[in-house]
Design a protein around this motif. Structure first.
Motif: not given
Length: 113
Positions: A70-78, A81-91
């Motif tokens: 849950y914390s990982e998912t929350l961190q990703y979502r937060l 929401a701030e405009g940070v993008v992740f590449d295809a490898q989740g980085r």
């Protein structure tokens, strides 16, 4: 009660602006605790005040895995929401989103803290 080292870590993390990230090692170095990246993780887990913890990631530009998904998912979502993008490898592309410790107003918690 937070130790002096924890307070220094908290002060650095509070300055990471929305839409930017810092690595655990970077936070340690900026707090004058070079080589103690793990201490940053421990301190954030035990924080005695709200902090934008979600802006701290590992040196590979990834959200660190936890027993609690849950914390990982929350961190990703937060971060997203701030405009940070992740590449295809989740980085997160650190060359684009890394905060370098430049002056930033203190964010007493940010979203979801």
């Amino acid at each position: 009660m937070a130790s002096d080292a924890h307070r220094r870590i908290f002060d650095v993390v509070a300055r990471i602006p929305a839409g930017r990230v810092a690595t655990y090692g970077q936070v340690a170095r900026l707090a004058g605790l070079g080589g103690q990246a793990r201490l940053v993780g421990y301190a954030l887990h035990m924080a005695d005040r709200p902090l934008p913890w979600h802006r701290v990631i590992n040196a590979r530009g990834e959200i660190s895995t936890r027993a609690d998904s849950y914390s990982e998912t929350l961190q990703y979502r937060l971060l997203a929401a701030e405009g940070v993008v992740f590449d295809a490898q989740g980085r997160i592309p650190l060359e684009r989103f890394r905060w370098h410790g430049e002056d930033a107003p203190v964010d007493p918690g940010g979203e979801g803290s």
